[in-house]
Design a protein around this motif. Structure first.
Motif, mmCIF file in Angstrom:
data_model
loop_
_atom_site.group_PDB
_atom_site.id
_atom_site.type_symbol
_atom_site.label_atom_id
_atom_site.label_comp_id
_atom_site.label_asym_id
_atom_site.label_seq_id
_atom_site.Cartn_x
_atom_site.Cartn_y
_atom_site.Cartn_z
ATOM 1 N N LEU A 192 0.851 -1.114 -0.009
ATOM 2 C CA LEU A 192 0.033 -0.006 0.024
ATOM 3 C C LEU A 192 1.063 1.414 0.078
ATOM 4 N N ASP A 193 0.991 1.875 -1.262
ATOM 5 C CA ASP A 193 1.619 2.941 -1.344
ATOM 6 C C ASP A 193 3.111 2.977 -0.637
ATOM 7 N N GLY A 194 3.780 1.892 -0.922
ATOM 8 C CA GLY A 194 5.301 1.430 -0.545
ATOM 9 C C GLY A 194 5.370 1.093 0.563
ATOM 10 N N THR A 239 -8.572 5.361 1.789
ATOM 11 C CA THR A 239 -8.984 4.154 2.695
ATOM 12 C C THR A 239 -9.922 3.150 1.584
ATOM 13 N N ARG A 240 -10.741 3.586 0.853
ATOM 14 C CA ARG A 240 -11.357 2.649 -0.188
ATOM 15 C C ARG A 240 -10.458 1.899 -1.124
ATOM 16 N N ILE A 241 -9.638 2.884 -1.715
ATOM 17 C CA ILE A 241 -8.759 2.043 -2.622
ATOM 18 C C ILE A 241 -7.864 0.911 -1.981
ATOM 19 N N SER A 242 -7.452 1.539 -0.612
ATOM 20 C CA SER A 242 -6.759 0.523 0.246
ATOM 21 C C SER A 242 -7.369 -0.754 0.492
ATOM 22 N N GLN A 243 -8.648 -0.670 0.747
ATOM 23 C CA GLN A 243 -9.500 -1.666 1.217
ATOM 24 C C GLN A 243 -9.701 -2.836 -0.091
ATOM 25 N N GLU A 244 -9.766 -1.890 -1.367
ATOM 26 C CA GLU A 244 -10.104 -2.830 -2.391
ATOM 27 C C GLU A 244 -8.778 -3.443 -2.951
ATOM 28 N N ILE A 245 -7.494 -2.923 -2.712
ATOM 29 C CA ILE A 245 -6.371 -3.493 -2.845
ATOM 30 C C ILE A 245 -6.013 -4.760 -2.016
ATOM 31 N N VAL A 246 -6.609 -4.808 -0.714
ATOM 32 C CA VAL A 246 -6.253 -5.842 0.181
ATOM 33 C C VAL A 246 -7.314 -7.136 -0.214
ATOM 34 N N HIS A 324 -0.550 4.073 -5.547
ATOM 35 C CA HIS A 324 -0.524 2.589 -5.272
ATOM 36 C C HIS A 324 -0.086 1.644 -6.220
ATOM 37 N N PHE A 325 0.063 2.047 -7.524
ATOM 38 C CA PHE A 325 0.075 1.160 -8.733
ATOM 39 C C PHE A 325 1.410 1.249 -9.665
#
Ligand SMILES: *Cc1c(COP(=O)(O)O)cnc(C)c1O
Length: 683
Positions: A192-194, A239-246, A324-325
């Protein structure tokens, strides 16, 4: 007491408590409730908590209670038979297909004691995996465990919604930490962002189907990463993109760590769409080119879309995606722009576009929604003719045994073929409903309805609310397109309907608005304020803190189920299916499933079978239709009693509702359709 030190002859209560199978088996439910009914309510129907909190003397007494032990043995026998069947539908119909199907969803609505759902999408996912278990599918669920779940609702003095979050107590969840073959706890990591962010994996057992939920609330994650999935649909875009990455990337890694190699992947909504990128990366790592890798992912992926409004689809700014990507894109051999292009919709990164581009098949959740989705996403296929856009439809269903009132279930046992539970989707079987004497069905309906009123009184309902008066139910998320306040279009006319001297009508509301949805909260406020006004007081009530428990009471106990969304925004809707199954005919706009389900005699329609350009005109027209049908059809039919006191015309409509809706709008029909159309295609 704990679930681990029960007396020998009750030791397996713990097995039942740790498998969510009990949630759709009334006998299993009742052996927990019997232990201590008052405590059962207090622990929000969580059997693990119940077994923890109950006194040793209560358990000791039950361990010497022959009647209780007999019920316990019966439940265990049913459980063991369920878990080790001689045959299943899937085993019979698809004996060659052993490998698993992965089902990804951001929310799962399984039971009120596990608040990781917000509405229909989550309930659908929960019902889907329960049904997959019943049918014997080799399916595994993948999602997130939100340590604070979705919120509990209360209202302030004015009726404004306030949200409260409860910390999940890990000691009382029906799950164990997933372990690998060597017995080591599984831990996966995503970037997540490094930063490397870790997640452990909980295994829930839903009948025969395992559900794996990822949980980042672990060492050595930094505090903000431990909280990244604290709330379902919480936080900002970051937060939402982090959740969706997880969920998406982490979910694939969790399955690999578990040694599970899905043959097919089903994405329930776009939240988990990053999974397709991770699977593409895996194929590249094995030496495939990007195009071949993408085709391989596509061939084994189904995407189900649920959102017929562009604004409802999950999108992220390119800046956030780049943050993030940027590493990830280079692993795919793509430039930043090429990576954005995978999911570009104008100037944003759309999870729906990503999912559509990486799945060979996609579907909407009703016929009308399929049409709307083909129109909406046609541009992705170079503006092919609308009918050639490869988005089909599978109309939603409900898990019958989770939603059917136990009293009605017993009545069905008397009149339907013995094996009806295995043949729910068989329309001809339900013809036997006609054999039920009217007074029996009417009697059961009134019993269940009194149970609703007893429950509602505990939640503050006071006289003159009356279980013998015609009662409408309206309960769902308070998203504004669902138009909870439509009936107040002409308040005086509504008052006349509710206060008719011979034909009184009551309306019970319930539902939550998303904490960030102020217009939705305004609707709740309006309903609550109206309910205090002379002419509405004692006729309209709002039951706080809507959840699966409240939903069960309402769909089972109401006389009529009301739904008046702004067409065509209700992709399917499922609460009306639950009510119809329980003999509460649906009274709804011809949107979503009801456009397919309405026969002319199994409920009532609101408005016309047409889409509107002018929203004000639509509101006025639909409100007028609501009033007229209430005045001229619904109330007169309900109150037309025979010499025996039974409203035979009404019961005819109840029977039509049950027999037409129960089979076609069951998850048994739905999951079989997913298997035949998609899971088994091309294999
Ligand atoms: C069934 C159900 C829904 C879906 O309701 P719709 O009216 O179809 O939107 C939402 N929330 C809960 C708790 C449900 O049980």
């Amino acid at each position: 007491m704990t679930p681990n030190n029960l007396p020998q002859n009750l030791a397996r209560l713990s097995d039942i408590a740790y498998n969510l199978w009990w949630t759709w088996n009334p006998d299993a439910r009742s052996i927990f409730e019997t232990i201590d009914p008052e405590l059962w309510t207090r622990v929000n129907h969580n059997p693990i908590r119940l077994l923890h909190d109950v006194s040793a003397s209560t358990i000791d007494a039950l361990s010497h209670d022959a009647k209780y032990l007999e019920r316990y043995d019966k439940v265990l026998a049913a459980f063991d038979e369920y878990m080790h069947p001689d045959a299943t539908w899937y085993g019979g119909a698809h004996p060659e297909r052993g490998q698993s199907i992965a089902y990804f969803s951001a929310e799962f609505g399984l039971h009120e004691s596990l608040p990781i759902y917000s509405g229909g999408l989550g309930i659908l996912a929960g019902d889907h995996i329960k049904q997959a278990s019943d049918l014997g599918l080799p399916l595994v669920g993948v999602g997130l465990l939100y340590p604070q779940g979705y919120f509990e609702q209360s209202l302030n003095g004015d009726g404004w919604q306030e949200a409260h979050f409860e910390q999940l107590n890990y000691d009382f969840i029906p799950a164990a930490l997933a372990r690998d073959a060597a017995g080591k706890e599984i831990s996966i990591a995503v970037d997540l962002d490094g930063r490397m962010v870790y997640a452990r994996v909980w295994r829930f057992q839903v009948g025969r189907v395992p559900l794996y939920l990822l949980d980042t609330d672990v060492e050595p994650n930094a505090p903000q990463d431990r909280q990244v999935a604290a709330h379902l649909y919480g936080g900002d875009h970051e937060t939402r993109i982090s959740q969706e990455i997880v969920l998406g990337i982490g979910g694939v890694r969790a399955l690999r760590a578990l040694g599970i190699e899905p043959r097919f992947w089903h994405l329930n909504e776009g939240h988990s769409a990053f999974s397709v990128i991770e699977r593409t990366r895996e194929y590249l790592h094995q030496g495939m080119t990007f195009d071949v890798a993408r085709d391989s992912v596509r061939a084994s992926t189904l995407f189900t879309t649920h959102t017929p409004v562009p604004a409802g689809n999950d999108v992220f700014d390119f800046g956030l995606v780049d943050k993030h990507f940027s590493h990830y894109a280079s692993k795919l051999g793509l430039s930043t722009q090429q990576f954005f292009d995978l999911a570009r919709e104008d100037s944003v990164f759309s999870m729906t576009v990503l999912a559509l581009r990486f799945s060979a098949a996609a579907n909407g959740v009703s016929e009308l929604h399929g049409q709307v989705a083909r129109k909406m996403w046609r541009w992705l296929w170079n503006d092919r003719a609308e009918n050639d856009v490869p988005i089909g439809s599978v109309t939603n269903g409900i898990h019958t045994l989770s939603w059917l009132a136990p009293e009605l279930s017993e009545l069905l046992d008397e009149f339907l073929p013995r094996d009806w539970r295995d043949r729910i989707a068989d329309c001809s079987l339900w013809e036997a409903i006609e054999k039920i004497p009217d007074e029996r069905l009417w009697g059961v309906q009134n019993l269940v309805k009194r149970r609703l009123f007893d429950f509602a009184r505990l939640r503050g309902l006071t006289p003159p609310f009356d279980p013998s008066a015609l009662t409408l139910g309206f309960a769902r998320r308070f998203a504004t397109y669902k138009r909870a306040v439509l009936m107040f279009h002409d308040p005086e006319r509504l008052k006349r309907i509710l206060n008719h001297p011979e034909r009184p009508v009551q309306i019970l509301f319930s539902g939550k608005a998303h904490p960030a949805d102020d217009p939705g909260k305004q609707f709740i406020l309006q309903v609550v304020q109206r309910s205090r006004e002379p002419g509405f007081a004692g006729r309209i009530a709002f039951i706080q803190d809507y959840d699966i428990n409240v939903a069960r009471y309402l769909v089972q106990g109401a006389d009529v189920w009301l739904n008046n969304p702004r067409r065509p925004l209700e992709a399917s809707g499922t609460s009306g299916m639950k009510a119809s199954l329980n003999g509460a005919p649906n009274f709804s706009v011809l949107d979503g499933w009801w456009r397919e389900g309405f026969t002319g005699s199994n409920g009532w329609s609101i408005g016309a079978d047409a889409n509107w350009d002018d929203q004000n005109a639509q509101d006025a027209n639909d409100a007028e239709s609501f009033y007229a049908t209430m005045e001229n059809e619904i109330a007169p039919l309900y109150y037309a009693r025979g010499a025996d006191g039974v409203p035979h015309g009404w019961v005819r409509t109840m029977k039509a509702a049950i027999k037409t809706v129960a089979p076609r709008f069951s998850t048994q029909r739905m999951v079989k359709e997913y298997v035949e159309k998609y899971y088994s295609a091309g294999k």
